[in-house]
Design an enzyme around this catalytic site. Sequence first.
Site, PDB file in Angstrom:
ATOM      1  CE1 TYR A 124      -3.367  -2.642  -0.101  1.00  0.00           C
ATOM      2  CE2 TYR A 124      -4.489  -1.372   1.564  1.00  0.00           C
ATOM      3  CZ  TYR A 124      -4.488  -2.385   0.644  1.00  0.00           C
ATOM      4  OH  TYR A 124      -5.612  -3.148   0.472  1.00  0.00           O
ATOM      5  CE  LYS A 171       1.070 -17.688   1.205  1.00  0.00           C
ATOM      6  NZ  LYS A 171       0.193 -18.839   1.540  1.00  0.00           N
ATOM      7  CG  ASP A 204      -2.889 -19.308   3.086  1.00  0.00           C
ATOM      8  OD1 ASP A 204      -2.038 -18.765   3.787  1.00  0.00           O
ATOM      9  OD2 ASP A 204      -2.656 -20.348   2.438  1.00  0.00           O
ATOM     10  CG  ASP A 228      -7.835  -2.977   3.242  1.00  0.00           C
ATOM     11  OD1 ASP A 228      -8.880  -2.750   3.881  1.00  0.00           O
ATOM     12  OD2 ASP A 228      -7.630  -2.518   2.102  1.00  0.00           O
TER      13      ASP A 228
END
Length: 333
Positions: A124, A171, A204, A228
Amino acid sequence: MAHRVTLIPGDGIGPEITAAARLVLEASGAPLEWEVVEAGEKVIPEFGTPLPPHVLESIRRNRVALKGPLTTPIGHGFRSVNVALRQELDLYACVRPAQTLPGIKTRYEHVDLIVVRENTEDLYAGIEHKVGKDAAESIKIVTREASTRIVRFAFELARREKRKKVTAVHKANIMKFTDGLFLACAREVAAAYPDIAFEEMIVDAMCMKLVQAPENYDVIVTLNLYGDIISDLAAGLVGGLGVAPGANIGDAAAVFEPVHGSAPKHAGQDKVNPLATILSGVMLLKHLGLNEAAERVFKGVTAVLREGKVLTYDLGGNARTSEMAAAIAAQIA
């Protein structure tokens, strides 16, 4: 001593829901003084920008603000007002609680968690460019400084709120350098808080487990993009964005606001659910150390929801925004 608070009514439904929140917060007896300043699409003709300098000066002076949703014009060259506020005031922590409320339709009964999202970097940061005519590249920035301070913020929040566990979401199994750095920083910070449990979760798997058993999670801290997504997922667990409060917090200022947008098609109709803004006001009161007033407001909200007689259309009733706010204020009184 009164606390001076910058109030930004906002665009679209903003003026209605901030007026509702102001009525309720004042009913709590909290010693607040409001400094009303306008920002957003409506001020562009006068100031040439949706975020005039005097708005930032007001927030810097008062150190705390309650803000309605703002509309960023499309195709006019203005960047997001919300992003600009975060960058100008270094509001590095986005805090979004998700809590089950009585009378709100949802499949889940015992959700009570807080998502803490790093606000300044990651994808971002917006560093991207074209690679020839058929490809594009976006650069993911993760720094030790920003990672360490957001995880420390999450642990301090957990300690202050008497929370038992912090979950760092990443991740790092794939992005070993960027997410790997964030995870390493999280482990280092966690070691300084032996009184709070710490766990790591791949993003995930986190999304799946939140849907399966959200009651197992307490404080979630993560990078900008994941935060987000996860914060909207968490809002969905408890009834949607209409009951999702939020805050963007830095060392020198804090801005409290509903997560939802300005909904211009509903503007001026006095029909929109004001709970997200009122609950953002609860967060504001707690930030100022006005915990008893915050508790009074929260109890007023839950009493009206439990009674179920004065609710807006999206909550299954036919009350107006102002009527629901008045009912909450009456409960507090």
